[in-house]
Design an enzyme around this catalytic site. Structure first.
Site, mmCIF file in Angstrom:
data_model
loop_
_atom_site.group_PDB
_atom_site.id
_atom_site.type_symbol
_atom_site.label_atom_id
_atom_site.label_comp_id
_atom_site.label_asym_id
_atom_site.label_seq_id
_atom_site.Cartn_x
_atom_site.Cartn_y
_atom_site.Cartn_z
ATOM 1 N N ARG A 1 0.843 -1.208 0.000
ATOM 2 C CA ARG A 1 0.000 0.000 0.000
ATOM 3 C C ARG A 1 0.872 1.250 0.000
ATOM 4 N NH1 ARG A 1 -5.099 0.483 1.832
ATOM 5 N NH2 ARG A 1 -5.022 -1.398 3.069
ATOM 6 N N HIS B 1 -19.487 9.787 0.735
ATOM 7 C CA HIS B 1 -19.863 8.450 1.217
ATOM 8 C C HIS B 1 -21.382 8.318 1.141
ATOM 9 C CE1 HIS B 1 -19.363 4.717 3.378
ATOM 10 N NE2 HIS B 1 -20.355 5.078 4.169
#
Ligand code: GAR
Length: 203
Positions: free
Chosen positions: A79, A123
């Protein structure tokens, strides 16, 4: 900024150079690019980055005249390496503000800290309810009467940053996961351009 040397004439733009991070369809990205086509809009969307080469949003961005690149997270061993490349690409394009719009990778602490106060997300729930996935299903299963979407600053916790704006709808008796998803997206496309304008001018 452009410089015409023949006339020594300089146009200075104070719009914030902004990038949109996507992973898929990019319908929010399109709404943002369209809002930013107005030169009075405070964010200038100059770059779209997808972590998935197959993301339909990449072609949509190009069709709207915005530079679109893929940084495939699967090409990196960690990552941290993926995010280092993402950070380098943003800096190489002189980007000052980052908008996550259906970007489905959790971002690590180092990247989030580096872009703290300069990165927002949308979101599909009324945060703090339903962080994470399957938000429409969870709202239906909980028997909620209201649902919606939230724009928030990106912080180290997932879907956890300070809320900038929310948009609400009433859940109908015949709503399904699919109808809620599309009804919430209509709200998102109206809310996100307004919230970005607010966030980018906050300093
Ligand atoms: C949007 O509904 C957005 O709220 C959601 O993904 C969709 C992307 O659609 N984001 C998340 O779930 C992030 N946790 P789009 O690619 O058409 O904009």
């Amino acid at each position: 900024m452009s410089l015409d040397s023949s006339n020594a004439w300089r146009l200075v733009s104070n719009r914030t150079p902004t990038a949109v991070l996507i992973s898929g369809a990019g319908s929010n990205m399109v709404a943002l690019i369209e809002a930013a086509q107005d030169t009075a809009y405070p964010a200038d969307i100059q770059l779209v980055i997808s972590n998935r080469p197959e993301a339909a949003g990449l072609r949509k961005a190009e069709a709207l005249g915005v530079t679109a690149i893929c940084i495939d997270h699967r090409d990196f061993g960690s990552r941290a390496d993926f995010e280092a490349e993402l950070d380098a690409a943003l800096k190489a394009h002189n980007i000052k503000f980052v908008v996550c719009a259906g970007f489905m990778r959790v971002l690590g602490k180092k990247f989030v800290r580096a872009w703290s106060g300069k990165m927002i997300n949308i979101h599909p729930s009324l945060l703090p309810k339903y962080k994470g996935l399957h938000t429409h299903k969870r709202a239906l299963e909980s028997g909620d009467r209201e649902h919606g979407c939230t724009v928030h600053w990106v912080s180290e916790g997932v879907d956890d940053g300070e809320i900038i704006a929310q948009s609400l709808l009433n859940i109908h008796a015949n709503d399904t996961e699919e109808t809620l998803a599309s009804r919430v997206q209509v709200l998102e496309h109206r809310l996100y351009p307004k919230a970005l304008a607010e966030a980018v001018t906050k300093d």
